[in-house]
Design a protein around this motif. Structure first.
Motif, PDB file in Angstrom:
ATOM      1  N   UNK A 262      14.533  16.808  -4.310  1.00  0.00           N
ATOM      2  CA  UNK A 262      14.763  15.811  -5.489  1.00  0.00           C
ATOM      3  C   UNK A 262      14.186  14.471  -5.347  1.00  0.00           C
ATOM      4  N   UNK A 263      14.261  14.168  -3.895  1.00  0.00           N
ATOM      5  CA  UNK A 263      13.731  12.825  -3.495  1.00  0.00           C
ATOM      6  C   UNK A 263      12.249  12.697  -3.502  1.00  0.00           C
ATOM      7  N   UNK A 266      11.128  12.185  -6.852  1.00  0.00           N
ATOM      8  CA  UNK A 266      11.110  10.468  -7.162  1.00  0.00           C
ATOM      9  C   UNK A 266      10.152   9.728  -6.359  1.00  0.00           C
ATOM     10  N   UNK A 267       9.945  10.221  -5.368  1.00  0.00           N
ATOM     11  CA  UNK A 267       8.974   9.288  -4.662  1.00  0.00           C
ATOM     12  C   UNK A 267       7.582   9.767  -5.016  1.00  0.00           C
ATOM     13  N   UNK A 270       4.791   7.239  -5.298  1.00  0.00           N
ATOM     14  CA  UNK A 270       4.595   6.350  -4.121  1.00  0.00           C
ATOM     15  C   UNK A 270       3.780   7.346  -3.354  1.00  0.00           C
TER      16      UNK A 270
ATOM     17  N   UNK B 254       6.147   1.608  -0.497  1.00  0.00           N
ATOM     18  CA  UNK B 254       7.668   1.861  -1.011  1.00  0.00           C
ATOM     19  C   UNK B 254       8.306   0.441  -1.446  1.00  0.00           C
ATOM     20  N   UNK B 260       9.143   1.975  -6.960  1.00  0.00           N
ATOM     21  CA  UNK B 260       9.185   2.768  -5.736  1.00  0.00           C
ATOM     22  C   UNK B 260      10.089   2.243  -4.685  1.00  0.00           C
ATOM     23  N   UNK B 262      13.283   1.931  -5.772  1.00  0.00           N
ATOM     24  CA  UNK B 262      14.334   2.938  -5.846  1.00  0.00           C
ATOM     25  C   UNK B 262      14.122   4.262  -5.579  1.00  0.00           C
ATOM     26  N   UNK B 263      12.486   4.836  -5.319  1.00  0.00           N
ATOM     27  CA  UNK B 263      12.420   5.981  -4.728  1.00  0.00           C
ATOM     28  C   UNK B 263      12.594   5.764  -3.294  1.00  0.00           C
ATOM     29  N   UNK B 266      16.296   6.667  -2.655  1.00  0.00           N
ATOM     30  CA  UNK B 266      16.524   8.054  -2.832  1.00  0.00           C
ATOM     31  C   UNK B 266      16.043   8.985  -1.804  1.00  0.00           C
TER      32      UNK B 266
END
Lengths: 332, 332
Positions: A262-263, A266-267, A270, B254, B260, B262-263, B266
């Motif tokens: 999941x991370x 989200x990432x 980036x 990041x 980013x 927030x990412x 996470x």
């Protein structure tokens, strides 16, 4: 019209990379045409799978044999004279093409292109130069990357001259700076080779910055880093090894469990940006410098994007008169 | 009781790193005590800030001077004989301590410890060895990392022998494998130095694997990689440079915008795991091999955790009879 001879048989993936990359390349640059060198049948079957191929700018040169990654230089040079590498180099020698490129066996490609094209006047030994992305967002060019394992100070001076011509031609830098790869920045540092080379570079009219250390490759303090091919090859492979370890470890960690998966989603934007900034595919295309012709070498593991970039660099070198620039630098 | 002499003045941060790390180290290992070498006042004021210091296992050796990162070897060796480095090495020579360590100027530390302790019988040149995490989750030890820029095949053979003794002593590997750093794995590859060294290593009774390439450092195919100090130093600094660029670029990406950021929150557990796996602090502590005493060198940029690890490696080397193991390996 610029014409590039492409050894389609070389590289880990071979034709499925080289042929589509060649097509996308000539589609992007209308001033270019290509010789696709390799097995006629296989090339045609690759072209069949691609839409809107500009056939008027493609000619196939059929070759009956190709050189494998495990072929010795001797076998490549003397036993496989009808190979796609030989024919690619010959098309430059016979002035049918302006440049040639292969993603195959580096040692064989250097030996064949040197044998076919010969070295430029004033050059004792050709060298391999490649660019690596650095922290400034630009790149650092290193040479030699393995063509010459035992070098003299005069060889290193010539590498610096050829590197200067390359960066002028490809990156348009007017007076590129040169660093001598060493174990410390102080004047007195180094082994017997670098100490003598330091003096030669200092008294040349090149833009010599001085000694640089391994980390300076990534700091971007100079445009060009000069070293013997033994050191250059080991440095290149070491940093490739670390980059691969980093990438593998990162993938492992992001795939570990549901939460990390999941991370990773989200990432993703980036991580994509990170990948783009660190992406060395944009800098694919090593130059075999010092020959009587523009010769490039793509990384063996290149994908279509990466091989496309190597073709772009090859085109730039032709457009900006690389060979002429080297001759001027050497003989002034 | 194992006693280690610690040059508290060395390193980028100096006392705020070396003193707390020393205290945490002797708290963890009840069989160890330390000489804290440096300015008496400054060490005491550092100790004052730490809770529950086991003072019964700490002695301070006051030194009036310390050696800076920019001091030449000549100045360090001859002009600053009362430096914390000199006194640390002397405490080993005089058998007051079992080992000594510094995070200061590498060239000066090597010169001083060699001058004070002398080289072991059968060793022509001491070497610097350090370990780097590899893809297997273990580490690869490389030497020489810069003590000797011009080497003979005999020097490299001795490095292989000393590296074997080090890995036996510190990592408990019974018969560690050795690779010769080269530009290709084939027997015929290399420069004149590696070709002669290959023969010497092949006919030795060491566990010689053969030639290895730069990327093999990270593949973990061998326990020990041997090279001359010129190549070793440049490789080490190159990979440090790339690792730094990677870390900086990742942080920049990041922190780019709110999304980013927030990412990064996470992805924090994943990034922490990644950091832990790639963390070279666990492997801090280079060994200065070939001297009549256990001498270690911490990375100059070490933090408290990192310096603590270097002390652990130093203790392991003493516990497992590193010097004796080297002597046996050399003189058999």
């Amino acid at each position: 019209m610029i014409k590039i001879a492409i050894d389609c048989m070389g590289g880990d993936a071979g034709l499925p990379v080289t042929v589509p990359a060649s097509v996308s390349f000539i589609k992007k640059y209308c001033d270019t045409s290509v010789f696709l060198v390799g097995s006629d049948d296989l090339i045609k079957s690759c072209l069949d799978k691609i839409h809107n191929v500009p056939f008027n700018r493609i000619e196939i040169i059929h070759s009956e044999e190709s050189i494998g990654m495990n072929d010795s230089v001797d076998v490549a040079l003397r036993k496989k004279k009808k190979s796609s590498m030989h024919l690619s180099a010959h098309s430059v020698k016979n002035k049918l093409a302006d440049a040639c490129i292969s993603a195959g066996n580096t040692g064989a490609w250097m030996a064949i292109s040197k044998y076919v094209l010969k070295t430029l006047e004033g050059i004792d030994r050709p060298a391999i130069a490649a660019s690596i992305p650095n922290q400034t967002g630009k790149s650092t060019t290193i040479l030699d990357l393995g063509a010459n394992v035992d070098c003299s100070p005069e060889n290193l001076l010539q590498f610096a001259m050829m590197g200067t011509a390359l960066i002028k031609s490809i990156d348009g830098v007017i007076n590129p700076s040169i660093g001598l790869l060493n174990v410390g920045s102080e004047l007195i540092k180094g082994n017997s080779l670098t100490k003598s080379t330091f003096d030669l570079l200092s008294s040349s009219d090149l833009n010599f910055y001085g000694n640089v250390e391994g980390n300076d490759i990534f700091n971007g303090v100079v445009d060009i880093v000069v070293c013997d091919g033994f050191v250059g090859n080991i440095v290149l492979k070491s940093i490739e090894g670390l980059a691969k370890m980093f990438s593998v470890t990162m993938q492992e960690e992001f795939k570990k469990n549901l939460l990390s998966l999941f991370a990773s989603i989200m990432a993703k934007p980036v991580l994509n940006n990170l990948k783009r900034r660190m992406d060395n595919r944009r800098y694919n295309g090593a130059s075999l410098l010092g020959l009587k012709g523009v010769v490039f070498k793509s990384h063996g593991s290149a994908d279509i994007v990466s091989f496309h970039y190597a073709l772009r660099r090859t085109r730039e070198a032709v457009l900006n008169g690389l060979i002429n620039n080297i001759s001027i630098n050497i003989n002034r």
